[in-house]
Scaffold this active site. Structure first.
Site, PDB file in Angstrom:
ATOM      1  CB  SER A 263      -0.887  -0.005   1.244  1.00 11.22           C
ATOM      2  OG  SER A 263      -0.068   0.113   2.390  1.00 11.22           O
ATOM      3  CB  CYS A 264       3.726   2.271   1.681  1.00 13.66           C
ATOM      4  SG  CYS A 264       2.617   2.317   3.081  1.00 13.66           S
ATOM      5  CG  PHE A 265       7.837   0.642  -1.011  1.00 14.42           C
ATOM      6  CD1 PHE A 265       7.751   1.374   0.157  1.00 14.42           C
ATOM      7  CD2 PHE A 265       8.785  -0.374  -1.075  1.00 14.42           C
ATOM      8  CE1 PHE A 265       8.572   1.105   1.244  1.00 14.42           C
ATOM      9  CE2 PHE A 265       9.621  -0.650  -0.006  1.00 14.42           C
ATOM     10  CZ  PHE A 265       9.507   0.090   1.159  1.00 14.42           C
ATOM     11  CG  ASP A 268       4.076   6.502  -0.097  1.00 16.09           C
ATOM     12  OD1 ASP A 268       2.908   6.911  -0.294  1.00 16.09           O
ATOM     13  OD2 ASP A 268       4.431   5.956   0.967  1.00 16.09           O
TER      14      ASP A 268
END
Ligand SMILES: NC(=O)c1ccc[n+]([C@@H]2O[C@H](COP(=O)([O-])OP(=O)(O)OC[C@H]3O[C@@H](n4cnc5c(N)ncnc54)[C@H](O)[C@@H]3O)[C@@H](O)[C@H]2O)c1
Length: 421
Positions: A263-265, A268
């Site tokens: 859900s992040c890299f 982002d």
């Protein structure tokens, strides 16, 4: 302290539960009634190691509701933990943050005492000060830094070991607008023994982006080296060991494979590149990091075709659907582009994951799901896409195995290929 948590996903629920463990009273707010009901019954709506036990144990300190009034009027600190996904242009979608800040602002208008609002969601530098703060001021008709405090406290937990990461972090970053907010947040974290970095709001936001982007780059870097190693018949993991012992480099995040998801890299890195383009800044390294990652999962299918050139109607087992082990999160899972490519080649997919099948069915209802990992092995070939512990016990001896995650136990397969080794 009395704390409200807005958004009870991976970050919000772990934050709330861990703060309850540390002696605080928690009110969780979510728009999802199913989540609210589960939390109030002491069960977790997400899978995260150790979370269920903690939630059950501290049930009397955690309440969940969809009512902002109850939450804001009965607490002194509010953490904003809603999602900040990518929009269709790769930009950060701030619609959840906007809604939440508006609701909090309206409640602050009715409140007589000082209140601290902490942004924990990952947001681009400048967002807390230039987006969240004005919404709060407008809706509350009050002044930040005087009537209420505002802070940015990025979260660095890793899904799968989120509880441990929250309770034993490498560092805590506290970005604040005003002195009182800094003092209040420092007080909340006083029992933590790790370094606590106190910064401006924007620096705290940038620390989170720089950290995630750097880690994503480290993985893409070793994958690029890994692709060369594969060609040269070198074991990339030996190279990683040799590199990692250098203290300036470090061994973590040098596990080559089929790339990063979650859900992040992905969101982002994408958001930083999109922002930089608008600001006419170059992001050549980050763009390359993303490009390497987009191509890496397809290497697994290329290797499979070396052994089965025509995949039409071939049964292909997929071991692992979660973006990494010990989570049911499938966001940007590397299994997604791999399965899409296999379907395009006419293959019949037999997929298995210990925790993520329910989530995966929502995006791939058409493929076959197995009830056990062993059943997945009844295929023409098996691809290892997530390194779940239970896969280590499988008997791969008679199989064609194409490994994207370095499962040593699969090396005795009839035919074994590692993606970068
Ligand atoms: N997941 C991670 O590993 C991780 C780690 C560090 C930081 N982050 C960041 O933390 C933030 C949250 O991530 P997540 O993975 O927990 O998200 P998530 O999607 O799992 O959870 C978000 C929750 O917010 C709720 N929500 C949406 N709108 C709401 C509203 N108006 N009021 C109340 N609740 C609402 C949703 O129902 C959901 O339960 C993101 O910015 C993410 O980038 C995530």
């Amino acid at each position: 302290m009395n704390i409200s948590i807005i958004g009870t996903g991976y970050v919000g629920l772990v934050t709330g539960t861990c703060f309850a463990k540390l002696g605080n009273n928690i009110i969780c707010v979510d728009v999802d009634d199913e989540k609210i009901e589960k939390i109030n019954n002491g069960t977790t709506p997400i899978y995260e190691e150790g979370l269920d036990e903690l939630l059950t144990k501290y049930k009397n300190k955690i309440k969940a509701t969809n009512n902002y009034k109850t939450a804001i009027q009965n607490t002194d600190i509010t953490f904003i933990c809603v999602g900040t996904p990518s929009d269709k242009d790769g930009d950060m979608d701030l619609s959840f943050i906007e809604k939440v800040a508006t609701e909090i602002g309206k409640q602050l208008k009715e409140k007589n005492s000082w209140h601290l609002i902490v942004v924990k969601s990952t947001v681009l530098p400048g967002t807390t000060q230039n987006f969240v703060l004005p919404i709060l001021e407008k809706n509350s008709e009050k002044k930040a830094g005087k009537d209420f405090g505002i802070a940015m406290n990025p979260e660095f937990l890793r899904e799968g070991i989120a509880v441990k990461d929250f309770l034993q972090p490498d560092r805590i970053v506290i970005g604040t607008y005003d002195e009182k907010s800094r003092e209040k947040l420092s007080e909340l974290y006083k029992e933590f023994t790790c370094p606590i970095i106190k910064t401006s709001l924007s620096a705290a936001e940038m620390i989170k982006y720089a950290s995630n982007t750097f880690l994503a780059t480290k993985i893409s870097f070793i994958n690029e080296i890994g692709n060369m190693c594969k060609k040269l018949e070198i074991d990339t993991y030996e190279v990683s060991e040799g590199m990692g012992l250098d203290k300036r480099i470090g061994r973590p995040f040098l596990d080559s494979g089929i790339g990063w998801g979650g859900s992040c890299f992905p969101k982002d890195t994408e958001a930083l590149v999109t922002w930089a383009k608008k600001e006419k800044q170059t992001t050549k390294i980050i763009e390359s990091t993303i490009n390497v990652n987009n191509l890496q999962p397809l290497k697994l299918v290329e290797l499979l075709k070396k052994h089965i050139p025509n995949l039409k109607d071939k049964k292909i087992g997929i071991l692992g659907l979660a973006f990494k082990p010990n989570t049911d999160d499938i966001r940007y899972s590397r299994a997604i582009p791999i399965i899409k490519e296999l379907i395009q080649n006419g293959a019949h997919i037999k997929a298995y994951d210990p925790k993520a099948i329910k989530n995966f069915k929502k995006i791939f209802p058409e493929i076959e799901y197995c009830t056990s990992a062993t059943e997945t092995l009844e295929s023409d070939a098996v691809l290892i896409t997530t390194k779940w512990e239970e896969f280590k016990k499988l008997d791969f001896k008679e199989k064609i195995v194409i490994d994207g995650r370095r499962l040593k136990e699969a090396e005795n397969a009839k035919i074994y290929e590692g993606v970068c080794w």
